[in-house]
Design a protein around this motif. Structure first.
Motif, PDB file in Angstrom:
ATOM      1  N   VAL A  58       8.823  -2.992  -0.454  1.00 53.91           N
ATOM      2  CA  VAL A  58       8.013  -1.880   0.062  1.00 53.91           C
ATOM      3  C   VAL A  58       8.674  -0.574  -0.368  1.00 53.91           C
ATOM      4  O   VAL A  58       9.846  -0.333  -0.059  1.00 53.91           O
ATOM      5  N   THR A  59       7.920   0.254  -1.089  1.00 54.87           N
ATOM      6  CA  THR A  59       8.444   1.553  -1.524  1.00 54.87           C
ATOM      7  C   THR A  59       7.976   2.649  -0.573  1.00 54.87           C
ATOM      8  O   THR A  59       6.860   2.611  -0.061  1.00 54.87           O
ATOM      9  N   THR A  67       3.470   4.666   1.187  1.00 54.61           N
ATOM     10  CA  THR A  67       4.154   3.377   1.006  1.00 54.61           C
ATOM     11  C   THR A  67       3.291   2.474   0.134  1.00 54.61           C
ATOM     12  O   THR A  67       2.078   2.657   0.038  1.00 54.61           O
ATOM     13  N   ALA A  69       3.322  -1.919  -1.415  1.00 56.26           N
ATOM     14  CA  ALA A  69       3.961  -3.240  -1.411  1.00 56.26           C
ATOM     15  C   ALA A  69       3.923  -3.830  -2.813  1.00 56.26           C
ATOM     16  O   ALA A  69       2.910  -3.752  -3.506  1.00 56.26           O
ATOM     17  N   ASN A 124       3.728  -3.507   4.049  1.00 59.63           N
ATOM     18  CA  ASN A 124       3.991  -2.069   4.134  1.00 59.63           C
ATOM     19  C   ASN A 124       3.488  -1.486   5.455  1.00 59.63           C
ATOM     20  O   ASN A 124       4.067  -0.540   6.002  1.00 59.63           O
ATOM     21  N   TYR A 127       6.094  -2.193   7.968  1.00 62.43           N
ATOM     22  CA  TYR A 127       7.221  -1.266   7.759  1.00 62.43           C
ATOM     23  C   TYR A 127       6.932   0.096   8.385  1.00 62.43           C
ATOM     24  O   TYR A 127       7.803   0.704   9.009  1.00 62.43           O
ATOM     25  N   ASN A 132      12.078  -2.504   9.427  1.00 65.65           N
ATOM     26  CA  ASN A 132      12.507  -3.831   8.989  1.00 65.65           C
ATOM     27  C   ASN A 132      13.237  -4.623  10.080  1.00 65.65           C
ATOM     28  O   ASN A 132      13.674  -5.746   9.857  1.00 65.65           O
TER      29      ASN A 132
END
Length: 283
Positions: A58-59, A67, A69, A124, A127, A132
């Motif tokens: 996930v960014t 975000t 994924a 995501n 998140y 997490n």
């Protein structure tokens, strides 16, 4: 002895200064070049990230707040601006000890083992909502609440007998609670159910009393069966004698007598034709 003139000394000093300036300038250029190369390497390495099998990356863009994924593979990212957090989406197991109370307010401890996995398409969202550390924030509280709500519907004496019903209620409640966070429940196992020491003593004493009652009932049942068998045997013997008397006739008596006769004639005969059998000497 050779003497240097006063005009030569400033010239020598100027040459030395030029040499030192050239050397120092070159050193600074080399140092700057090395720093630039290191920065480039760091930036280049920081521009890529990889995601392994069974994992979702996930960014998070710190500027836009967006975000995304990513499944297995290699991807580009903006160094410093974009951070990557990886989530395991394979089946996972979690063991939890949950304290609860029965319908009649007896303490019940339930050891629950669950299997679950994350919805890889919506990691995501998990998140963004939780982070997490979802195990401590979501799974443990959900299991505890589901166990308490389910166990409270049964009297303590029915919890062991209706173990499967308790499990079904816990599983249904927990599945609904976890689905809100895109966590998919696979199965629930009740590893162990334990009670208060005082209740265990009461149960043990009750089992002893029940065993005594069962033993007494068994002895009584055995006596009844024996009595019934004796009655049936007596009735059978009486019926046998009755049938025997009904079938006996003079001919039957004669046949019995003949069967037992040794073949010798009687020695004396009575006047009324009644035979008296007296063994003779046969001399």
């Amino acid at each position: 002895m050779i003497k240097k003139s006063d005009g030569e000394t400033p010239m020598i000093q100027s040459n030395v200064s030029n040499v030192l300036g050239t050397v120092l300038g070159s050193a600074k250029q080399y140092a700057l070049a090395i720093v630039l190369i290191l920065v480039a390497l760091i930036a280049g390495c920081g521009s890529f990230f990889s995601v392994g099998p069974g994992v979702v990356g996930v960014t998070f863009n710190s500027i836009t707040g967006n975000t995304a994924a990513y499944s297995q593979g290699m991807y580009l990212k903006i160094p410093i601006v974009t951070s990557v957090v990886k989530f395991d989406v394979k089946t996972q197991r979690e063991d939890i000890q949950a304290d609860s109370a029965s319908k009649d307010l007896q303490k019940v401890k339930v050891h629950v083992a669950i299997n679950y996995h994350l919805d890889y398409k919506r990691v995501n969202e998990l998140y963004v909502k939780v982070g997490n550390d979802y195990t401590e924030k979501v799974i443990h509280p959900a299991v505890n609440e589901s166990v308490k709500a389910s166990v409270a519907q049964f009297p303590v004496e029915e919890i062991i007998v209706k173990r499967e019903d308790v499990k079904i209620l816990i599983e249904k409640s927990l599945k609904d609670r976890l689905a809100i966070y895109n966590i998919i429940l696979e199965s629930v196992n009740l590893v162990n159910i334990s009670f208060d020491d005082e209740f265990n003593k009461v149960v043990e004493q009750k089992q002893i009393e029940e065993q005594k009652i069962k033993t007494a009932e068994y002895i009584k049942k055995q006596a009844e069966q024996k009595k019934q068998a004796t009655i049936l045997e007596a009735e059978g013997e009486a019926r046998k004698q009755e049938l025997l008397r009904a079938t006996i006739s003079k001919d039957t008596v004669m046949m019995k007598w003949i069967d037992k006769w040794d073949g010798k004639l009687p020695t004396y005969m009575m006047g009324d034709k009644t035979m008296m059998m007296v063994p003779g000497d046969n001399k």
